[in-house]
Every structure is written in structure tokens, then in C-alpha cells.
Enzyme design. Structure first.
Site, PDB file in Angstrom:
ATOM      1  CE  LYS A 151      -4.280   1.566   2.446  1.00 17.62           C
ATOM      2  NZ  LYS A 151      -4.752   1.812   0.989  1.00 17.62           N
ATOM      3  CD  GLU A 184      -7.055  -3.697  -5.713  1.00 11.21           C
ATOM      4  OE1 GLU A 184      -7.327  -4.004  -4.580  1.00 11.21           O
ATOM      5  OE2 GLU A 184      -5.653  -3.204  -5.910  1.00 11.21           O
TER       6      GLU A 184
HETATM    7  N1  PMP Z   1      -8.265  -2.052  -2.749  1.00 10.81           N
HETATM    8  C1  PMP Z   1      -6.877  -1.016  -2.649  1.00 10.81           C
HETATM    9  C2  PMP Z   1      -6.035  -0.512  -3.605  1.00 10.81           C
HETATM   10  C3  PMP Z   1      -7.184  -0.710  -1.642  1.00 10.81           C
HETATM   11  O1  PMP Z   1      -6.626   0.830  -1.586  1.00 10.81           O
HETATM   12  C4  PMP Z   1      -8.129  -0.122  -0.685  1.00 10.81           C
HETATM   13  C5  PMP Z   1      -8.314   0.069   0.477  1.00 10.81           C
HETATM   14  N2  PMP Z   1      -7.220   0.533   1.434  1.00 10.81           N
HETATM   15  C6  PMP Z   1      -8.916  -1.764  -0.650  1.00 10.81           C
HETATM   16  C7  PMP Z   1      -8.581  -2.681  -1.528  1.00 10.81           C
HETATM   17  C8  PMP Z   1      -9.858  -2.132   0.427  1.00 10.81           C
HETATM   18  O2  PMP Z   1      -8.890  -2.803   1.353  1.00 10.81           O
HETATM   19  P1  PMP Z   1      -8.890  -2.339   3.202  1.00 10.81           P
HETATM   20  O3  PMP Z   1     -10.427  -3.616   3.389  1.00 10.81           O
HETATM   21  O4  PMP Z   1      -7.789  -2.605   3.761  1.00 10.81           O
HETATM   22  O5  PMP Z   1      -9.020  -0.685   3.162  1.00 10.81           O
END
Ligand code: PMP
Length: 291
Positions: A151, A184
Site C-alpha cells: 500500500k 479490484e
Molecule cells: N484495494 C485498494 C487498491 C485499496 O486502496 C484499498 C483500501 N485500502 C482496498 C483494496 C481495500 O482494503 P481495506 O479493506 O484494507 O481497506
């Protein structure tokens, strides 16, 4: 807006929370971050988010100069200082100030900051009626480039995808991986439901291992639903009975259409509705107290 920001060991008024223009987070997107929710004065999945932050940092060889325990205390302290009840927390670690060259070795001290505020991603209407989304040309990064499990502050592909979605009149974009399989959305993981079974792309398809994704998979299993991780094409999403997204900021969002194809009957499906209800209940009962 929150009143204080945690910055390198101190709580500073937000107007004074500043970092240098020479910070490589600003110059090169060299850094990592998290997005965390607080519900009912508790921080949701704090350990998991901090662990993912440290994993992201490790992959880019960014050594965070405080321990995970200290980081958690910093997050709690800024929530407390801002009297957060239901909020959104943004921890960031950048490579720090350096020269105008790329070299991370010339950045001696990472900057650590944590913002505790609120967030509302979509109007209520989308949670009640479903969100229309589209597929877009910009791909999710190759796992061999900046692996999507990091991330990082490098969200430009996702921002381009968001712009492409907006240009097509939609709020959110489905991003494919380099092989054309669904990865995603720009800030959310994606699921489909077909004949009562829940499917989602595996992390190796170029997906951030979402913490909401893992939570929803656990809750679904507890509810007796089967969850399968397998490569999925866009066509499989078009003919799904239900589609939903998961993410910390968005929570669980039902999808009403993809590229103009109505999903199911175009409103929120019964399993998605149950998952949303269960998720809402669950988040209120767990988490690290802000105390
Ligand atoms: N995919 C991406 C690219 C993201 O930035 C996020 C947000 N953090 C998610 C999926 C979802 O992850 P989470 O449920 O941990 O927030």
C-alpha cells in the site's frame, strides 16, 4: 476536521503539521500508508492495519524507526486528542527529506504522521440502491513492478482509473490485471455472488489484501456461505447474481451495474444485504478502545 496530527512523535495542531518539499514521499511517492476506521470509540482491526503498514514498508526497504506497539500508541493518541468516535485514520510513513536524486539512502529520517478525521465516500443512496461501475483501460500494477500488495503512496494508476470511470459517468472503476482478469477497484476489493456462492479474485491476481475483504470473507463463512478465491473475468461479473465492493472507507457497497449491464435485477441482492447488515453489527462490537 481533526484538530491535531501526530507528526514524528508529537501531537501538533493540524495547521502546523507540515513536512518538507524535499520529502521523497512528495517528490517520488516514496512511502507507504494505511486507511483505518474507528467505530464507536474503537479502532477497527488496528493490529492488522499496522502489520500491513510494516509489511508494505519492508517490501520497499523503508525502515520505520518506531516499533509496531509504539505506532499503535501513536494512532490511539491522535484519536484521543481529536475525540474520535466514528472516524477515519490515515497513518503515513514517507522516506523523508533527501536530495533531488532518487536515492533513498540519502533520506536519513522517515517522516511518520497520522491524521484522524472522518470520511464519507459515497452518498447513502448508493448503499440503498447500488453503485453503477465500469471497467477502465488503466491496469492494476504488475506484481513484478510495485506489487499491489504494497500500500504505497504510488496511486497514480488508480487515480487514472478513477478519472476514466468519472469520464464514463461512473463513480468507481474495475481495474484488470496485466492478463485481463479482474483485479479490484481503485480503493476497494470486489466480490461476485453466483448461485449462492461468493467469489473474489485471489491476492496473486494483483489485489491489495484488503482487511475489509478478509473480514467479510470470515463473516460470510460464519453465516454458512461458501467463499471461493479464483481468477475471474469481466464477463463473469456481468452475469453474476450480485456484486459488491469492500474497503475501509467504502465499507460494503452493493453494485447495481457494470459497463451498463444490470447486475441481478439492478438493486441490492439479498445476500449482499445480509452481509452489509452483519458487517455493520460486527464493526461496532470489536476493536481497540480509544482510551
Ligand atoms: N484495494 C485498494 C487498491 C485499496 O486502496 C484499498 C483500501 N485500502 C482496498 C483494496 C481495500 O482494503 P481495506 O479493506 O484494507 O481497506
Amino acid at each position: 476536521m481533526g484538530k491535531y496530527v501526530y507528526l514524528n512523535g508529537e501531537l501538533v495542531p493540524q495547521e502546523e503539521a507540515k513536512i518538507s518539499v524535499f520529502d521523497h514521499g512528495v517528490l517520488y511517492g516514496d512511502g507507504v500508508f494505511e486507511g483505518i476506521r474507528a467505530y464507536n470509540r474503537r479502532i477497527f482491526k488496528l493490529d492488522e492495519h499496522v502489520e500491513r503498514l510494516y509489511n508494505s514498508a519492508k517490501i520497499i526497504m523503508l525502515e520505520i524507526p518506531i516499533s509496531q506497539e509504539e505506532f499503535k500508541k501513536a494512532i490511539i493518541s491522535v484519536c484521543k486528542a481529536n475525540d474520535i468516535v466514528d472516524g477515519y485514520i490515515r497513518p503515513v510513513v514517507t522516506r523523508g527529506s533527501g536530495t533531488l536524486g532518487l536515492s533513498p539512502w540519502l533520506c536519513p529520517k522517515p517522516n511518520i504522521f497520522v491524521i484522524a478525521d472522518t470520511i464519507k465516500l459515497y452518498p447513502d443512496e448508493y448503499y440503498e440502491n447500488g453503485l453503477p461501475i465500469v471497467t477502465v483501460p488503466t491496469r492494476r500494477n504488475l506484481a513484478e513492478a510495485v506489487n499491489p500488495m504494497v500500500k504505497s503512496l504510488n496511486y497514480l494508476n488508480n487515480i487514472l482509473a478513477k478519472i476514466e470511470a468519472k469520464n464514463a459517468g461512473a463513480e468507481e472503476a474495475i481495474m484488470m490485471n496485466q492478463d485481463g482478469y479482474v483485479a479490484e477497484c481503485t480503493g476497494d476489493n470486489i466480490f461476485l455472488i453466483k448461485k449462492g456462492v461468493i467469489y473474489t479474485p485471489p491476492v496473486y491476481m494483483g489485489v491489495l489484501p484488503g482487511i475489509t475483504r478478509a473480514t467479510v470473507m470470515d463473516l460470510a463463512a460464519e453465516m454458512g456461505l461458501k467463499v471461493v478465491e479464483e481468477p475471474l473475468t469481466r464477463a463473469e461479473f456481468y452475469v453474476a447474481d450480485e456484486v459488491f465492493l469492500t474497503g475501509t472507507a467504502a465499507e460494503v457497497v452493493p453494485i447495481s451495474s457494470i459497463d451498463g449491464r444490470k447486475i441481478g435485477n439492478g438493486s441490492v441482492g439479498p445476500i449482499t444485504r445480509k452481509l452489509i447488515e452483519r458487517f455493520k453489527e460486527y464493526v461496532k462490537t470489536v476493536g481497540t478502545p480509544i482510551a
